[in-house]
Design a protein around this motif. Structure first.
Motif, PDB file in Angstrom:
ATOM      1  N   SER A   1       0.715  -1.145  -0.006  1.00 29.50           N
ATOM      2  CA  SER A   1      -0.114  -0.074   0.018  1.00 29.50           C
ATOM      3  C   SER A   1       0.955   1.282  -0.067  1.00 29.50           C
ATOM      4  O   SER A   1       1.908   1.263  -0.042  1.00 29.50           O
ATOM      5  CB  SER A   1      -1.064   0.226   0.997  1.00 29.50           C
ATOM      6  N   GLN A   2       0.397   2.295  -0.086  1.00 26.46           N
ATOM      7  CA  GLN A   2       0.880   3.655   0.057  1.00 26.46           C
ATOM      8  C   GLN A   2       0.824   4.386   1.303  1.00 26.46           C
ATOM      9  O   GLN A   2      -0.545   4.465   2.052  1.00 26.46           O
ATOM     10  CB  GLN A   2       0.409   4.747  -1.200  1.00 26.46           C
TER      11      GLN A   2
ATOM     12  N   ASP B   1       3.031   8.795   0.635  1.00 29.97           N
ATOM     13  CA  ASP B   1       3.942   8.767  -0.482  1.00 29.97           C
ATOM     14  C   ASP B   1       4.965   7.819  -0.827  1.00 29.97           C
ATOM     15  O   ASP B   1       5.889   7.665  -1.557  1.00 29.97           O
ATOM     16  CB  ASP B   1       4.460  10.029  -1.178  1.00 29.97           C
ATOM     17  N   GLU B   2       5.079   6.783   0.009  1.00 27.28           N
ATOM     18  CA  GLU B   2       6.096   5.726   0.194  1.00 27.28           C
ATOM     19  C   GLU B   2       5.215   4.241   0.091  1.00 27.28           C
ATOM     20  O   GLU B   2       4.310   4.091   0.677  1.00 27.28           O
ATOM     21  CB  GLU B   2       6.928   5.710   1.485  1.00 27.28           C
ATOM     22  N   ALA B   3       5.973   3.334  -0.730  1.00 25.98           N
ATOM     23  CA  ALA B   3       5.581   1.962  -0.695  1.00 25.98           C
ATOM     24  C   ALA B   3       5.799   1.421   0.626  1.00 25.98           C
ATOM     25  O   ALA B   3       6.831   1.376   1.210  1.00 25.98           O
ATOM     26  CB  ALA B   3       6.100   1.093  -1.980  1.00 25.98           C
TER      27      ALA B   3
END
Length: 122
Positions: free
Chosen positions: A101-102, A105-107
């Motif tokens: 998921s995010q 703004d990071e995975a």
């Protein structure tokens, strides 16, 4: 009837890979009893969904033959939006999966692994 699968939001598919985006609805039966004050999606459910969707979209064999690698890193919480990446290696009869998921703004990787699938006669 008890709800057991998430709501499918998007699907991108090629011959040996599928990327599914889900909303993991809070009313999914598997959340019940899996930590009353902090519900999270059980690992066994994540594995079940990976096999279910691999069979549906990649036409993989039906029988679970074992896990090779599995990591549960971050819990999947009710109402989360996650992607499930599935890659089928026909020559090795192995399914690779990853739930992500995010966040800011990071995975974020929730879980990943590889499992062996095959026919009942093997």
């Amino acid at each position: 009837m008890a709800k057991r699968k998430p709501t499918l939001l998007a699907c991108e598919q090629s011959e040996h890979h599928v990327l599914l985006t889900f909303k993991v609805d809070e009313d999914i039966e598997d959340f019940k009893g899996h930590f009353n004050h902090f519900p999270l999606l059980p690992g066994v459910t994540q594995i079940d969904w990976a096999i279910f969707y691999a069979r549906q979209y990649l036409n993989t064999p039906a029988h679970f033959k074992g896990m090779e690698v599995i990591k549960f890193q971050e819990p999947i919480l009710p109402n989360a939006e996650v992607t499930l990446s599935l890659t089928w290696d026909e020559s090795k009869q192995k399914l690779a999966f990853s739930y992500q998921s995010q966040r800011n703004d990071e995975a974020v990787t929730h879980s990943s692994g590889k499992m062996k699938l095959g026919d009942a006669s093997e």
